[in-house]
Design an enzyme around this catalytic site. Structure first.
Site, PDB file in Angstrom:
ATOM      1  N   GLY A 259      -3.863   1.851   1.067  1.00  0.00           N
ATOM      2  CA  GLY A 259      -4.968   1.928   0.123  1.00  0.00           C
ATOM      3  C   GLY A 259      -6.106   2.794   0.613  1.00  0.00           C
ATOM      4  O   GLY A 259      -6.067   3.363   1.711  1.00  0.00           O
ATOM      5  N   SER A 260      -7.139   2.878  -0.221  1.00  0.00           N
ATOM      6  CA  SER A 260      -8.253   3.769   0.081  1.00  0.00           C
ATOM      7  C   SER A 260      -9.037   3.319   1.302  1.00  0.00           C
ATOM      8  O   SER A 260      -9.508   4.150   2.088  1.00  0.00           O
ATOM      9  CB  SER A 260      -9.184   3.873  -1.136  1.00  0.00           C
ATOM     10  OG  SER A 260      -9.655   2.593  -1.509  1.00  0.00           O
ATOM     11  N   VAL A 261      -9.199   2.007   1.494  1.00  0.00           N
ATOM     12  CA  VAL A 261      -9.920   1.532   2.677  1.00  0.00           C
ATOM     13  C   VAL A 261      -9.124   1.858   3.933  1.00  0.00           C
ATOM     14  O   VAL A 261      -9.671   2.352   4.925  1.00  0.00           O
ATOM     15  CB  VAL A 261     -10.200   0.019   2.578  1.00  0.00           C
ATOM     16  CG1 VAL A 261     -10.774  -0.503   3.897  1.00  0.00           C
ATOM     17  CG2 VAL A 261     -11.182  -0.276   1.445  1.00  0.00           C
ATOM     18  N   GLU A 282       3.901  -0.692   8.758  1.00  0.00           N
ATOM     19  CA  GLU A 282       4.938  -0.715   7.723  1.00  0.00           C
ATOM     20  C   GLU A 282       4.856   0.476   6.792  1.00  0.00           C
ATOM     21  O   GLU A 282       5.840   0.855   6.169  1.00  0.00           O
ATOM     22  CB  GLU A 282       4.915  -2.025   6.927  1.00  0.00           C
ATOM     23  CG  GLU A 282       3.704  -2.253   6.046  1.00  0.00           C
ATOM     24  CD  GLU A 282       2.596  -2.985   6.734  1.00  0.00           C
ATOM     25  OE1 GLU A 282       2.432  -4.195   6.490  1.00  0.00           O
ATOM     26  OE2 GLU A 282       1.870  -2.349   7.516  1.00  0.00           O
TER      27      GLU A 282
END
Length: 491
Positions: A259-261, A282
């Site tokens: 994700g973006s974070v 992963e």
């Protein structure tokens, strides 16, 4: 190498004919992980024909719209395991139309191998090539090995758009069954311990379908000032651990959630001065590809290489450069507690919300609606050397606080959460009693708009709670979530 050897070319058939091997009520083990390396031609044929319904789809992580979207919209899917993130599938789950069971990434193939759930009728696997020895996968591994091992028959999709350079990038290792399970001899992310293919007798292969369909490209939100600040705070924390002598200068292998974070946190490493790091995770995403080129990462071990379109093309076009710097493993190995603990992984994951005592909700909105599956965050959080959860302090344009009195659903308990980081600051929860955790989380991590409300809640709980160890006012804790349901805001 030849993508299909002469001895197996009699198994080549159309996607439409191969789809006819799948019947209503069957359980299908599918390849793919974070929409990488999933079959597309046979699912498209299934949607077009509509002949096979009430299917159980077993796949380790989210796959593309051909399966998690189109097959769901066509009413073909009855039950789904394990991680998912497609909006159409999510909505069908929350309407009760698709039965869904969320499973830890490392547990899912183990459960298949131990036959604790449904028997697999078909394994449907996208590959770069097939040989007399077995299947050479696409740019992911996921639970494909467990699906092939346990299914009665295998349908292979050979994607001729995949670069042949992917052959040799995988490391397939079979743990085996307790009480005789094998030790996983990985002491360095670069260690190869298995085979570059999934062993599969050719008699088990019922069909080979030639395709040229592309994976659904990854789409992540662009960095914001908040996510960039989170990245800075994570780097600040890690450098502080090095300075204190609790981490070596190489800091140890890193795991990062998708994700973006996660991308922003990894990007922050480029400015940290840290070099020659390694990743054991992963999912490898865009920022990690850049960090390899910049010399920050020497090596990345993952179960999927999930890139946006531009970076995927760069990876494929320069695969000879990247090939000796990456390894793709099955999720049972990439997320295995034994390896995570031995390597001393630094885990970086993103919660939906964290409560003032450190419990984390990663999967549900308002406690009842499934968002995404738990993925690998639980595997790494419990077993990592340092378990970090990083999130923006608010969501929905400030209408929701991500730091709350009590999470509406618990995925990782306070016992597995060591450090919480937002754009506001850092809360190191290690060795802290519950009241100390609450004070750190409110003061360091909450958004200024919600900090007074959280202090009011905590101080009231200190006064009126029957127990002073973990003070709560249950009705008031729940009222934060009820208030959002009724008004659309936690304020």
């Amino acid at each position: 190498m030849e993508r299909v050897p002469p001895s197996m070319r009699d198994k080549i058939m159309s996607a439409e004919k191969a789809a006819m091997l799948i019947h209503s009520g069957m359980s299908i083990g599918v390849s793919g992980f974070t929409s990488v390396g999933y079959p597309k031609a046979v699912p498209n044929a299934l949607v077009k024909s509509g002949h096979a319904r009430d299917l159980t789809i077993c796949v380790g992580a989210a796959v593309g719209d051909e399966i998690d979207g189109a097959m769901v919209r066509a009413g073909l899917v009855k039950r789904r395991y394990a991680h998912q993130s497609n909006p159409d599938l999510r909505n069908a789950i929350n309407r009760g139309e698709v039965e869904y069971s969320d499973v830890h990434i490392s547990h899912f193939p183990m459960n298949m191998n131990q036959h604790t759930g449904k028997t697999l009728d078909i394994a449907l696997i996208e590959c770069t090539a097939v040989s007399e020895d077995g299947l050479y996968l696409a740019a992911s591994a996921g639970s494909s090995d467990a699906a092939v091992r346990n299914a009665d028959k295998v349908i292979v999709e050979i994607n001729e758009n995949l670069p042949e350079g992917l052959v040799g990038m995988h490391d397939i290792f079979e743990v085996g069954l307790p009480p005789h399970a094998r030790i996983i001899p990985i002491t360095d992310p670069r260690d190869r311990v298995g085979t570059p293919y999934i062993p599969c007798p050719k008699e088990k292969i019922a069909a080979i379908v030639l395709t040229d369909l592309h994976d659904q490209p990854q789409q992540f939100k662009p960095f914001s000032d908040s996510t960039a600040k989170i990245g800075e705070n994570v780097v600040k924390f890690l450098l502080g651990e090095v300075e204190a002598g609790r981490l070596p200068e190489s800091i140890g292998p890193i795991q990062s959630g998708v994700g973006s974070v996660g991308n922003a946190v990894l990007s922050g490493l480029a400015k940290s001065g840290l070099r020659h790091l390694m990743m054991y995770t992963e999912v490898m995403q865009d920022s990690a590809l850049n960090l390899i080129e910049q010399g920050v990462f020497d090596f990345v071990s993952s179960s999927s290489i999930a890139l946006a379109e531009e970076n995927r093309r760069r990876f494929y076009d320069n695969i000879d450069y990247f090939k000796d710097k990456m390894l793709i493993r099955p999720q049972e190995i990439s997320n295995h507690p034994e390896v995570i603990r031995r390597l001393g992984i630094i885990a970086l994951n993103t919660p939906m919300e964290v409560d003032i005592y450190g419990n984390v909700n990663s999967t549900h909105t308002m406690g009842t609606k499934m968002m995404n599956g738990i993925g690998g965050s639980g595997d790494f959080a419990r077993n990592a050397r340092i378990s970090i959860f990083a999130t923006e302090s608010t969501a929905k344009k400030g209408l929701i606080s991500c730091i709350v009195p009590m999470v509406s659903h618990v995925d990782q308990t306070e016992h597995d959460v060591q450090v919480v980081i937002t754009e506001q600051g850092i809360a190191d929860l290690r060795w802290k009693i519950p009241r100390e955790r609450a004070e750190l989380l409110i003061e360091n991590c909450a958004h200024p708009d919600y900090k007074p409300l959280l202090w009011d809640y905590y101080n009231t709980a200190l006064k009126v709670s029957a127990g002073k160890h973990t003070p709560h006012v249950l009705e008031e804790a729940l009222s934060w979530h009820i208030r959002f349901l009724e008004t659309g805001s936690m304020k």
